[in-house]
Design an enzyme around this catalytic site. Structure first.
Site, PDB file in Angstrom:
ATOM      1  N   ASP A 259       0.885  -1.218   0.008  1.00 25.35           N
ATOM      2  CA  ASP A 259       0.139  -0.058  -0.170  1.00 25.35           C
ATOM      3  C   ASP A 259       0.823   1.390   0.005  1.00 25.35           C
ATOM      4  OD1 ASP A 259      -3.222   0.428   1.005  1.00 25.35           O
ATOM      5  OD2 ASP A 259      -1.748   2.149   1.120  1.00 25.35           O
TER       6      ASP A 259
ATOM      7  N   ALA B 186      -6.583   1.631  -5.078  1.00 28.36           N
ATOM      8  CA  ALA B 186      -7.219   2.686  -6.215  1.00 28.36           C
ATOM      9  C   ALA B 186      -7.485   3.850  -5.468  1.00 28.36           C
ATOM     10  CB  ALA B 186      -8.415   1.906  -6.603  1.00 28.36           C
TER      11      ALA B 186
ATOM     12  N   THR C 129     -16.188  -2.368  -9.238  1.00 32.03           N
ATOM     13  CA  THR C 129     -17.204  -1.903  -8.797  1.00 32.03           C
ATOM     14  C   THR C 129     -18.592  -1.773  -9.559  1.00 32.03           C
ATOM     15  OG1 THR C 129     -18.103   0.370  -8.020  1.00 32.03           O
ATOM     16  CG2 THR C 129     -16.152   0.590  -9.718  1.00 32.03           C
ATOM     17  N   ASP C 130     -19.639  -1.785  -8.959  1.00 30.99           N
ATOM     18  CA  ASP C 130     -20.703  -1.604  -9.685  1.00 30.99           C
ATOM     19  C   ASP C 130     -20.855  -0.289 -10.793  1.00 30.99           C
ATOM     20  OD1 ASP C 130     -21.348   0.071  -7.642  1.00 30.99           O
ATOM     21  OD2 ASP C 130     -23.477  -0.849  -7.286  1.00 30.99           O
ATOM     22  N   GLU C 131     -20.074   0.516 -10.156  1.00 26.65           N
ATOM     23  CA  GLU C 131     -20.185   1.888 -10.867  1.00 26.65           C
ATOM     24  C   GLU C 131     -19.691   1.867 -12.371  1.00 26.65           C
ATOM     25  OE1 GLU C 131     -19.114   5.362  -8.430  1.00 26.65           O
ATOM     26  OE2 GLU C 131     -19.408   4.193  -6.658  1.00 26.65           O
TER      27      GLU C 131
ATOM     28  N   LYS D  47     -11.953   2.710 -13.326  1.00 26.01           N
ATOM     29  CA  LYS D  47     -12.068   1.322 -13.063  1.00 26.01           C
ATOM     30  C   LYS D  47     -12.620   0.288 -14.261  1.00 26.01           C
ATOM     31  CE  LYS D  47     -12.085  -0.145  -9.412  1.00 26.01           C
ATOM     32  NZ  LYS D  47     -10.893  -0.694  -8.431  1.00 26.01           N
TER      33      LYS D  47
ATOM     34  N   VAL E 122     -26.224  17.077   2.287  1.00 22.06           N
ATOM     35  CA  VAL E 122     -26.809  16.003   1.260  1.00 22.06           C
ATOM     36  C   VAL E 122     -26.998  16.530  -0.274  1.00 22.06           C
ATOM     37  CG1 VAL E 122     -29.156  14.481   0.779  1.00 22.06           C
ATOM     38  CG2 VAL E 122     -28.245  14.824   3.116  1.00 22.06           C
TER      39      VAL E 122
ATOM     40  N   ARG F 179     -28.494   4.238  -3.369  1.00 21.95           N
ATOM     41  CA  ARG F 179     -27.401   3.090  -3.448  1.00 21.95           C
ATOM     42  C   ARG F 179     -27.743   1.933  -2.726  1.00 21.95           C
ATOM     43  NH1 ARG F 179     -26.078   6.491  -6.588  1.00 21.95           N
ATOM     44  NH2 ARG F 179     -24.258   7.836  -6.764  1.00 21.95           N
TER      45      ARG F 179
ATOM     46  N   ASN G 280     -30.309   8.372  -0.256  1.00 20.65           N
ATOM     47  CA  ASN G 280     -29.238   9.066   0.753  1.00 20.65           C
ATOM     48  C   ASN G 280     -29.936   9.316   1.646  1.00 20.65           C
ATOM     49  OD1 ASN G 280     -27.387   8.104  -1.085  1.00 20.65           O
ATOM     50  ND2 ASN G 280     -27.379  10.037  -2.296  1.00 20.65           N
TER      51      ASN G 280
HETATM   52  P1  NAD Z   1      -9.847   3.294   0.070  1.00 20.81           P
HETATM   53  O1  NAD Z   1      -9.804   4.766  -0.745  1.00 20.81           O
HETATM   54  O2  NAD Z   1     -10.377   3.192   1.453  1.00 20.81           O
HETATM   55  O3  NAD Z   1      -8.455   2.723  -0.075  1.00 20.81           O
HETATM   56  C1  NAD Z   1      -7.596   2.698  -1.231  1.00 20.81           C
HETATM   57  C2  NAD Z   1      -6.313   2.266  -0.808  1.00 20.81           C
HETATM   58  O4  NAD Z   1      -5.436   2.214  -2.016  1.00 20.81           O
HETATM   59  C3  NAD Z   1      -5.502   3.224   0.335  1.00 20.81           C
HETATM   60  O5  NAD Z   1      -5.045   2.298   1.516  1.00 20.81           O
HETATM   61  C4  NAD Z   1      -4.386   3.909  -0.563  1.00 20.81           C
HETATM   62  O6  NAD Z   1      -3.359   4.153   0.347  1.00 20.81           O
HETATM   63  C5  NAD Z   1      -4.198   2.734  -1.474  1.00 20.81           C
HETATM   64  N1  NAD Z   1      -3.714   3.363  -2.743  1.00 20.81           N
HETATM   65  C6  NAD Z   1      -4.097   4.232  -3.388  1.00 20.81           C
HETATM   66  N2  NAD Z   1      -3.113   4.245  -4.567  1.00 20.81           N
HETATM   67  C7  NAD Z   1      -2.282   3.228  -4.461  1.00 20.81           C
HETATM   68  C8  NAD Z   1      -1.000   3.024  -5.209  1.00 20.81           C
HETATM   69  N3  NAD Z   1      -0.740   3.880  -6.409  1.00 20.81           N
HETATM   70  N4  NAD Z   1      -0.334   2.162  -5.123  1.00 20.81           N
HETATM   71  C9  NAD Z   1      -0.240   1.410  -3.789  1.00 20.81           C
HETATM   72  N5  NAD Z   1      -1.565   1.723  -3.010  1.00 20.81           N
HETATM   73  C10 NAD Z   1      -2.313   2.651  -3.285  1.00 20.81           C
HETATM   74  O7  NAD Z   1     -10.810   2.532  -0.856  1.00 20.81           O
HETATM   75  P2  NAD Z   1     -11.867   1.206  -0.530  1.00 20.81           P
HETATM   76  O8  NAD Z   1     -13.143   1.906  -0.462  1.00 20.81           O
HETATM   77  O9  NAD Z   1     -11.409   0.345   0.357  1.00 20.81           O
HETATM   78  O10 NAD Z   1     -11.975   0.709  -2.038  1.00 20.81           O
HETATM   79  C11 NAD Z   1     -10.935  -0.690  -2.249  1.00 20.81           C
HETATM   80  C12 NAD Z   1     -11.392  -1.079  -3.554  1.00 20.81           C
HETATM   81  O11 NAD Z   1     -12.499  -1.465  -3.709  1.00 20.81           O
HETATM   82  C13 NAD Z   1     -11.227  -0.059  -4.865  1.00 20.81           C
HETATM   83  O12 NAD Z   1     -10.712  -0.740  -5.987  1.00 20.81           O
HETATM   84  C14 NAD Z   1     -12.647   0.549  -5.204  1.00 20.81           C
HETATM   85  O13 NAD Z   1     -12.850   1.060  -6.465  1.00 20.81           O
HETATM   86  C15 NAD Z   1     -13.530  -0.776  -4.771  1.00 20.81           C
HETATM   87  N6  NAD Z   1     -14.736  -0.969  -4.519  1.00 20.81           N
HETATM   88  C16 NAD Z   1     -15.132   0.128  -3.350  1.00 20.81           C
HETATM   89  C17 NAD Z   1     -16.430   0.225  -2.878  1.00 20.81           C
HETATM   90  C18 NAD Z   1     -16.857   1.279  -1.912  1.00 20.81           C
HETATM   91  O14 NAD Z   1     -18.072   1.109  -1.504  1.00 20.81           O
HETATM   92  N7  NAD Z   1     -15.922   1.796  -0.905  1.00 20.81           N
HETATM   93  C19 NAD Z   1     -17.570  -0.670  -3.552  1.00 20.81           C
HETATM   94  C20 NAD Z   1     -17.108  -1.346  -4.600  1.00 20.81           C
HETATM   95  C21 NAD Z   1     -15.711  -1.492  -5.223  1.00 20.81           C
HETATM   96  P1  TYD Z   2     -20.281   8.097  -1.687  1.00 21.08           P
HETATM   97  O1  TYD Z   2     -20.174   7.563  -0.394  1.00 21.08           O
HETATM   98  O2  TYD Z   2     -19.116   9.200  -2.128  1.00 21.08           O
HETATM   99  O3  TYD Z   2     -20.178   7.057  -2.769  1.00 21.08           O
HETATM  100  P2  TYD Z   2     -20.503   6.669  -4.358  1.00 21.08           P
HETATM  101  O4  TYD Z   2     -20.616   8.089  -5.031  1.00 21.08           O
HETATM  102  O5  TYD Z   2     -19.277   5.946  -4.845  1.00 21.08           O
HETATM  103  O6  TYD Z   2     -21.742   6.041  -4.446  1.00 21.08           O
HETATM  104  O7  TYD Z   2     -21.624   8.752  -2.006  1.00 21.08           O
HETATM  105  C1  TYD Z   2     -22.844   7.922  -1.936  1.00 21.08           C
HETATM  106  C2  TYD Z   2     -24.032   8.792  -2.045  1.00 21.08           C
HETATM  107  O8  TYD Z   2     -24.083   9.959  -1.063  1.00 21.08           O
HETATM  108  C3  TYD Z   2     -23.787   9.507  -3.484  1.00 21.08           C
HETATM  109  O9  TYD Z   2     -25.240   9.336  -4.109  1.00 21.08           O
HETATM  110  C4  TYD Z   2     -23.552  10.664  -3.284  1.00 21.08           C
HETATM  111  C5  TYD Z   2     -24.043  11.057  -1.945  1.00 21.08           C
HETATM  112  N1  TYD Z   2     -23.330  12.268  -0.998  1.00 21.08           N
HETATM  113  C6  TYD Z   2     -23.949  13.086  -0.289  1.00 21.08           C
HETATM  114  O10 TYD Z   2     -25.242  13.451  -0.605  1.00 21.08           O
HETATM  115  N2  TYD Z   2     -23.143  14.021   0.511  1.00 21.08           N
HETATM  116  C7  TYD Z   2     -22.003  13.735   0.895  1.00 21.08           C
HETATM  117  O11 TYD Z   2     -21.552  14.668   1.425  1.00 21.08           O
HETATM  118  C8  TYD Z   2     -21.275  12.711   0.116  1.00 21.08           C
HETATM  119  C9  TYD Z   2     -19.950  12.257   0.497  1.00 21.08           C
HETATM  120  C10 TYD Z   2     -22.186  11.693  -0.900  1.00 21.08           C
END
Ligand code: NAD
Ligand code: TYD
Length: 340
Positions: free
Chosen positions: A33, A83, A125-127, A157, A209, A217, A252
């Site tokens: 990391d 990421a 991701t589903d995005e 992604k 919001v 979501r 949300n």
């Molecule tokens: P996060 O932002 O909390 O963590 C990302 C980690 O990656 C951090 O520890 C950061 O230091 C590390 N990182 C960033 N750039 C790097 C690099 N160049 N080299 C090495 N390490 C690096 O993210 P998360 O929410 O834990 O998401 C993890 C994965 O899951 C991502 O690939 C994201 O696209 C995917 N994902 C996230 C969600 C969600 O709801 N959070 C949902 C679906 C998929």
């Molecule tokens: P987020 O946690 O950024 O995840 P993602 O955009 O990847 O789904 O946001 C979740 C939802 O919440 C999204 O529709 C944007 C909304 N949101 C707010 O309304 N206020 C905020 O301050 C943030 C960070 C997100």
């Protein structure tokens, strides 16, 4: 098994590292990391001293470092969580999203090819599917839904997913991809919706919001994501994509109201702010494939998971208060000052 977890100091990767070390204590786990703003070594603190756990600070884009590590460790499997992940940041500055999410994935896969890794699992991701309309609750993302990304984050992604599939087809790299819906749970960085709202509500600060709060979501507790990845690694078919989600759609506004109610805070804290550009309307996963093929079943509903999560934030104030104060970035220096 020798496992490399990239991005393991982040939210989901950190939870997955805990999960793996506790479920398979005999395995060797190496976390790679970069510790960007989103990485926090404190998340790994409970497992860092285990003899078969190693932390390496490094950049997945750094070909020399990655290949040297892979040649040294000879991993059986690599799970790529690393990421840039925050959509709003990708709107401000897309470049690092393209380089980390796409080039970083390529560098990792090249290292896998060179050292004969048996499985490269890409956390997607589903995005990547774009969004669904609010007035069609009958529509869900399946693995056949076309890629149709909306933000620089999801486009990067999606680019990585296409490259992973190309490496499988062209070079025969043994890959799998999972596309999960929005996660929540312990160690979630407080810039994302749920931890942001919990920590701000606790401080009686206004809750921003976006738009009218009607965007939907599909929320999955992070521990259910971890069990899904485990099943895919052990029983998933190489070359396949698996969607992960538990049918927990909420607007949300519903999420924010649930948090306020649980914390006994007034709805007057809600503050509607300018919408995010290109804001996706609705995400919703059809998990039939992973349920029927691999027998995956989530343990949490949103109603049980959100209460567990709020409780975690109440009992782990130190973890998130240090983030809000910026102190967590000193932690690596302190922890590693005597370790060359
Ligand atoms: P996060 O932002 O909390 O963590 C990302 C980690 O990656 C951090 O520890 C950061 O230091 C590390 N990182 C960033 N750039 C790097 C690099 N160049 N080299 C090495 N390490 C690096 O993210 P998360 O929410 O834990 O998401 C993890 C994965 O899951 C991502 O690939 C994201 O696209 C995917 N994902 C996230 C969600 C969600 O709801 N959070 C949902 C679906 C998929
Ligand atoms: P987020 O946690 O950024 O995840 P993602 O955009 O990847 O789904 O946001 C979740 C939802 O919440 C999204 O529709 C944007 C909304 N949101 C707010 O309304 N206020 C905020 O301050 C943030 C960070 C997100």
């Amino acid at each position: 098994m020798k496992l490399c977890i990239t991005g393991g100091a982040g939210f989901i990767g950190g939870n997955f590292a805990h999960y793996w070390v506790n479920t398979y204590p005999e395995d060797r786990v190496v976390v790679l990391d970069l510790l960007t703003y989103a990485g926090n070594l404190q998340t790994l603190q409970p497992i860092l001293d285990r003899p078969n756990v190693r932390f390496v600070r490094g950049d997945i884009r750094d070909r020399q470092q990655v290949e040297a590590l892979f040649e040294q460790e000879h991993f059986d499997a690599v799970v790529n969580f690393a990421a840039e992940t925050h959509v709003d940041r990708s709107v401000e500055d897309p470049e690092v999203f393209i380089s980390t999410n796409i080039i970083g994935t390529q560098v990792l896969m090249d290292a896998c090819r060179k050292t004969g890794v048996s499985r490269f699992h890409q956390i997607s991701t589903d995005e990547v599917y774009g969004d669904l309309p609010l007035d069609r609750p009958d529509l869900f993302f399946t693995e056949q839904t076309p890629i149709h990304a909306s933000s620089p984050y999801s486009a990067a992604k999606a680019g990585a997913d296409l490259l992973v599939q190309a490496y499988h087809r062209t070079f025969g790299l043994p890959v799998t991809i999972s596309r999960c819906s929005n996660n929540y749970g312990p160690y979630h960085f407080p810039e994302k919706l749920i931890p942001l709202m919990i920590t701000r509500a606790l401080a009686d600060q206004s809750l921003p919001v976006y738009g009218n709060g009607a965007n939907v979501r599909d929320w999955l507790h992070v521990s259910d994501h971890c069990t899904a990845i485990d099943l895919i690694l052990r029983h998933g078919r190489v070359g396949e994509v698996y969607n992960i989600g538990g049918h927990n759609e909420r607007t949300n506004l519903e999420v924010v109201r649930t948090i306020l109610k649980a914390l006994n805070k007034p709805e007057s804290l809600i503050h509607f702010v300018k919408d995010r550009p290109g804001h996706d309307l609705r995400y919703a996963i059809d998990p039939t494939k992973i349920e029927t093929e691999l027998g995956w079943k989530p343990q949490y509903t949103f109603d049980t998971g959100i209460l567990q999560t709020i409780d975690w934030y109440l009992t782990h104030r130190d973890w998130w208060e240090r983030i809000l104060q910026g102190e967590y970035q000193d932690y690596y220096r302190q922890m590693y000052k005597d370790r060359p």
